[in-house]
Design a protein around this motif. Sequence first.
Motif, PDB file in Angstrom:
ATOM      1  N   GLY A   1       0.822  -1.130  -0.003  1.00  0.00           N
ATOM      2  CA  GLY A   1       0.030   0.017   0.149  1.00  0.00           C
ATOM      3  C   GLY A   1       0.632   1.100  -0.152  1.00  0.00           C
ATOM      4  O   GLY A   1       2.133   1.323  -0.019  1.00  0.00           O
ATOM      5  N   ILE A   2       0.432   2.361  -0.278  1.00  0.00           N
ATOM      6  CA  ILE A   2       0.943   3.701  -0.124  1.00  0.00           C
ATOM      7  C   ILE A   2       0.424   4.471   0.876  1.00  0.00           C
ATOM      8  O   ILE A   2      -1.070   4.731   1.147  1.00  0.00           O
ATOM      9  CB  ILE A   2       0.594   4.469  -1.619  1.00  0.00           C
ATOM     10  CG1 ILE A   2       1.160   3.394  -2.781  1.00  0.00           C
ATOM     11  CG2 ILE A   2       1.342   5.561  -1.870  1.00  0.00           C
ATOM     12  CD1 ILE A   2       0.797   3.594  -4.061  1.00  0.00           C
ATOM     13  N   ALA A   3       1.082   5.474   1.518  1.00  0.00           N
ATOM     14  CA  ALA A   3       0.561   6.312   2.642  1.00  0.00           C
ATOM     15  C   ALA A   3      -0.269   7.413   1.759  1.00  0.00           C
ATOM     16  O   ALA A   3      -0.025   7.767   0.735  1.00  0.00           O
ATOM     17  CB  ALA A   3       1.719   6.806   3.493  1.00  0.00           C
ATOM     18  N   PRO A   4      -1.123   8.014   2.591  1.00  0.00           N
ATOM     19  CA  PRO A   4      -2.103   9.178   2.047  1.00  0.00           C
ATOM     20  C   PRO A   4      -1.374  10.330   1.566  1.00  0.00           C
ATOM     21  O   PRO A   4      -1.699  10.832   0.514  1.00  0.00           O
ATOM     22  CB  PRO A   4      -3.192   9.470   2.977  1.00  0.00           C
ATOM     23  CG  PRO A   4      -3.046   8.172   3.970  1.00  0.00           C
ATOM     24  CD  PRO A   4      -1.592   7.606   4.066  1.00  0.00           C
ATOM     25  N   GLN A   5      -0.277  10.542   2.180  1.00  0.00           N
ATOM     26  CA  GLN A   5       0.325  12.075   1.821  1.00  0.00           C
ATOM     27  C   GLN A   5       1.111  11.744   0.237  1.00  0.00           C
ATOM     28  O   GLN A   5       1.456  12.821  -0.344  1.00  0.00           O
ATOM     29  CB  GLN A   5       1.638  12.338   2.737  1.00  0.00           C
ATOM     30  CG  GLN A   5       2.639  11.399   2.958  1.00  0.00           C
ATOM     31  CD  GLN A   5       2.397  10.460   3.949  1.00  0.00           C
ATOM     32  OE1 GLN A   5       1.139  10.102   4.350  1.00  0.00           O
ATOM     33  NE2 GLN A   5       3.211   9.720   4.709  1.00  0.00           N
ATOM     34  N   HIS A   6       1.399  10.531  -0.133  1.00  0.00           N
ATOM     35  CA  HIS A   6       1.944  10.158  -1.487  1.00  0.00           C
ATOM     36  C   HIS A   6       0.804   9.993  -2.521  1.00  0.00           C
ATOM     37  O   HIS A   6       1.379  10.349  -3.764  1.00  0.00           O
ATOM     38  CB  HIS A   6       2.691   9.105  -1.275  1.00  0.00           C
ATOM     39  CG  HIS A   6       4.103   9.037  -0.375  1.00  0.00           C
ATOM     40  ND1 HIS A   6       4.973   9.786  -0.464  1.00  0.00           N
ATOM     41  CD2 HIS A   6       4.018   8.238   0.675  1.00  0.00           C
ATOM     42  CE1 HIS A   6       5.653   9.678   0.569  1.00  0.00           C
ATOM     43  NE2 HIS A   6       5.108   8.813   1.322  1.00  0.00           N
TER      44      HIS A   6
ATOM     45  N   GLY B   1      -2.769  -2.973   0.417  1.00  0.00           N
ATOM     46  CA  GLY B   1      -2.777  -3.061  -1.003  1.00  0.00           C
ATOM     47  C   GLY B   1      -3.555  -1.654  -1.686  1.00  0.00           C
ATOM     48  O   GLY B   1      -3.665  -0.770  -1.059  1.00  0.00           O
ATOM     49  N   SER B   2      -3.535  -1.585  -3.042  1.00  0.00           N
ATOM     50  CA  SER B   2      -3.683  -0.452  -3.638  1.00  0.00           C
ATOM     51  C   SER B   2      -4.924  -0.863  -4.882  1.00  0.00           C
ATOM     52  O   SER B   2      -4.828  -2.208  -5.344  1.00  0.00           O
ATOM     53  CB  SER B   2      -2.563  -0.090  -4.465  1.00  0.00           C
ATOM     54  OG  SER B   2      -1.365   0.631  -3.518  1.00  0.00           O
ATOM     55  N   ASN B   3      -5.314   0.262  -5.162  1.00  0.00           N
ATOM     56  CA  ASN B   3      -6.468   0.245  -6.411  1.00  0.00           C
ATOM     57  C   ASN B   3      -6.354   1.150  -7.402  1.00  0.00           C
ATOM     58  O   ASN B   3      -6.365   2.274  -7.131  1.00  0.00           O
ATOM     59  CB  ASN B   3      -7.861  -0.131  -5.899  1.00  0.00           C
ATOM     60  CG  ASN B   3      -8.877  -0.371  -7.013  1.00  0.00           C
ATOM     61  OD1 ASN B   3      -8.678  -0.481  -8.183  1.00  0.00           O
ATOM     62  ND2 ASN B   3     -10.239  -0.489  -6.807  1.00  0.00           N
ATOM     63  N   PHE B   4      -5.675   0.935  -8.563  1.00  0.00           N
ATOM     64  CA  PHE B   4      -5.835   1.948  -9.598  1.00  0.00           C
ATOM     65  C   PHE B   4      -6.783   1.832 -10.535  1.00  0.00           C
ATOM     66  O   PHE B   4      -6.592   0.758 -11.132  1.00  0.00           O
ATOM     67  CB  PHE B   4      -4.136   1.746 -10.343  1.00  0.00           C
ATOM     68  CG  PHE B   4      -3.112   2.305  -9.319  1.00  0.00           C
ATOM     69  CD1 PHE B   4      -2.542   3.580  -9.364  1.00  0.00           C
ATOM     70  CD2 PHE B   4      -2.636   1.345  -8.361  1.00  0.00           C
ATOM     71  CE1 PHE B   4      -1.404   3.882  -8.569  1.00  0.00           C
ATOM     72  CE2 PHE B   4      -1.352   1.713  -7.485  1.00  0.00           C
ATOM     73  CZ  PHE B   4      -0.938   3.004  -7.675  1.00  0.00           C
ATOM     74  N   SER B   5      -7.533   2.739 -10.950  1.00  0.00           N
ATOM     75  CA  SER B   5      -8.642   2.540 -11.751  1.00  0.00           C
ATOM     76  C   SER B   5      -8.649   3.757 -12.653  1.00  0.00           C
ATOM     77  O   SER B   5      -8.513   4.773 -12.550  1.00  0.00           O
ATOM     78  CB  SER B   5     -10.021   2.714 -11.183  1.00  0.00           C
ATOM     79  OG  SER B   5     -10.004   1.688 -10.017  1.00  0.00           O
ATOM     80  N   CYS B   6      -8.700   3.326 -13.921  1.00  0.00           N
ATOM     81  CA  CYS B   6      -8.942   4.030 -15.167  1.00  0.00           C
ATOM     82  C   CYS B   6     -10.501   4.125 -15.677  1.00  0.00           C
ATOM     83  O   CYS B   6     -11.107   3.374 -15.753  1.00  0.00           O
ATOM     84  CB  CYS B   6      -8.193   3.493 -16.335  1.00  0.00           C
ATOM     85  SG  CYS B   6      -6.399   3.188 -16.017  1.00  0.00           S
ATOM     86  N   HIS B   7     -10.866   5.358 -15.795  1.00  0.00           N
ATOM     87  CA  HIS B   7     -12.106   5.562 -15.982  1.00  0.00           C
ATOM     88  C   HIS B   7     -12.441   6.273 -17.367  1.00  0.00           C
ATOM     89  O   HIS B   7     -11.903   7.487 -17.628  1.00  0.00           O
ATOM     90  CB  HIS B   7     -12.970   6.378 -14.922  1.00  0.00           C
ATOM     91  CG  HIS B   7     -12.914   5.934 -13.836  1.00  0.00           C
ATOM     92  ND1 HIS B   7     -13.606   4.707 -13.125  1.00  0.00           N
ATOM     93  CD2 HIS B   7     -11.939   6.292 -12.610  1.00  0.00           C
ATOM     94  CE1 HIS B   7     -13.421   4.670 -11.638  1.00  0.00           C
ATOM     95  NE2 HIS B   7     -12.384   5.278 -11.237  1.00  0.00           N
ATOM     96  N   PHE B   8     -13.263   5.669 -18.316  1.00  0.00           N
ATOM     97  CA  PHE B   8     -13.268   6.303 -19.687  1.00  0.00           C
ATOM     98  C   PHE B   8     -14.919   6.742 -19.743  1.00  0.00           C
ATOM     99  O   PHE B   8     -15.909   6.072 -19.278  1.00  0.00           O
ATOM    100  CB  PHE B   8     -13.075   5.333 -20.868  1.00  0.00           C
ATOM    101  CG  PHE B   8     -11.671   4.871 -20.802  1.00  0.00           C
ATOM    102  CD1 PHE B   8     -10.538   5.502 -21.375  1.00  0.00           C
ATOM    103  CD2 PHE B   8     -11.416   3.833 -19.976  1.00  0.00           C
ATOM    104  CE1 PHE B   8      -9.343   5.133 -21.551  1.00  0.00           C
ATOM    105  CE2 PHE B   8      -9.951   3.351 -20.244  1.00  0.00           C
ATOM    106  CZ  PHE B   8      -8.922   3.943 -20.763  1.00  0.00           C
TER     107      PHE B   8
ATOM    108  N   LYS C   1      -6.794   4.558  -5.034  1.00  0.00           N
ATOM    109  CA  LYS C   1      -7.154   4.098  -3.875  1.00  0.00           C
ATOM    110  C   LYS C   1      -6.014   3.258  -3.018  1.00  0.00           C
ATOM    111  O   LYS C   1      -5.582   2.450  -3.732  1.00  0.00           O
ATOM    112  CB  LYS C   1      -8.463   3.451  -3.574  1.00  0.00           C
ATOM    113  CG  LYS C   1      -9.592   4.409  -4.136  1.00  0.00           C
ATOM    114  CD  LYS C   1     -10.998   3.776  -4.083  1.00  0.00           C
ATOM    115  CE  LYS C   1     -12.049   4.687  -4.635  1.00  0.00           C
ATOM    116  NZ  LYS C   1     -13.517   4.016  -4.586  1.00  0.00           N
ATOM    117  N   SER C   2      -5.641   3.589  -2.068  1.00  0.00           N
ATOM    118  CA  SER C   2      -4.555   2.802  -1.300  1.00  0.00           C
ATOM    119  C   SER C   2      -4.478   2.972   0.196  1.00  0.00           C
ATOM    120  O   SER C   2      -4.988   4.030   0.856  1.00  0.00           O
ATOM    121  CB  SER C   2      -3.206   3.132  -1.942  1.00  0.00           C
ATOM    122  OG  SER C   2      -2.309   2.044  -1.413  1.00  0.00           O
TER     123      SER C   2
END
Length: 430
Positions: free
Chosen positions: A363-368, A417-424, A411-412
């Motif tokens: 996961g990734i900290a919110p400040q990043h 973990g993390s969730n990278f979403s592409c929205h078209f 979202k992470s």
Amino acid sequence: MTRHSFSRVLSQLLLLVLVCLLVGWIVGQPAWVLVVGLGCYLAWTLRQMSRFYHWLSSHPNDPPPEARGIWGEIFDSIYHMQRRDGRMRARLQAVIDRIQASTAALREAVVMVDRDGHLEWWNHAAERLIGLRSPDDSGQHVANLIRDPRFIEYFEQGDFREPLEIPAPADINIQLQYAITRYGPGDRLMVVRDVTRLHNLEQMRKDFVANVSHELRTPLTVVVGYLETMLDLDDDLNPRWKRPLQQMQQQASRMQALLNDLLLLARLETSDNPSEDELVDVRPLLEHIRKDAEALSGERGHHISLHIDGNTRLHGIEGELRSAFSNLAFNAVKYTADGGEITLRWHSDAQGQHLSVIDNGEGIAPQHLMRLTERFYRVDTSRNSTTGGTGLGLAIVKHVLLRHQGKLEIKSEVGKGSNFSCHFPPERSV
């Protein structure tokens, strides 16, 4: 009228009635004396009301007329209320004058637009930057004066989270930035600033990166070619030179990957929209990316799954979409622990089409999160150097999505973990 004043009026009226009855009893005509007394009181009251009306209608700013009793208190109370209101209006007008004077001194243009899009007020800088004319343009719709289609679309869609940069209406060599804020019942405050210098500096940076990348590509290709040739000569190669040459080849390959990403990013930044859209079926594209991700994982044993639901065809550039999707998938492989779960999920709904790359990594900290799409931004420098990242992958993803009118959502949570979403958007769907 206070309760004390009301009591005084009743006391005076009662006293008048008693006096009239006493005098009438003395003269033998109590009813007529009472009628005459009440009539005089009524005439005096009507007289005071006439003076009161004449004062308010003709001389409201003058001191009130002299009066006694309850009418004197009414005159004095209203006069004091007028004085207080006058002082309050003077203070408010002074504040308004100071605000207008301060906004008039700004270099940025400030424009007030009502809920229907009509101009209400602007400062002097708006006349210089946008070309507004006072008072001729007052009440005009803003789209009639700023006719750039990009501004009209930006103004009408109502999403003002990011500012808009377009050339000035009167001079295309001047770059203006429009930032709009909502206030009140649908009103909008538009702040316009001249960002020509920053725009030129950004363009110089892009040109410098592109030119340097092109210039370095040829000599680096020569170096890599000689290194590969030397490493192919295993029999004639001194064992002491084999490991240094392998490290040189590894670092040269990283430099090639960096140059390729820089060139791709420079090409993506040259225009906001793809020049030639084509029909892309993402199903075989994602299946191929999943296989490449499994090959990248190798012995690390990641479990990579692909789920596709709904329409898989959209308008776009297949090469750019492949680059964006593969960057997200490969990042998940790089930054997920051995044996981790990685899911590629494609689905469509009324809001458009969506790709989610989900992992159960650290996961990734919110400040990043807000800075992840910046060029060369790294959450953990040591980790990136180990995995061989260039720091440009998410920047490429961001620009590819911008060129396809899409957006990247991240979202992470640390440890989950993390969730990278592409929205078209729906208009990209076939």
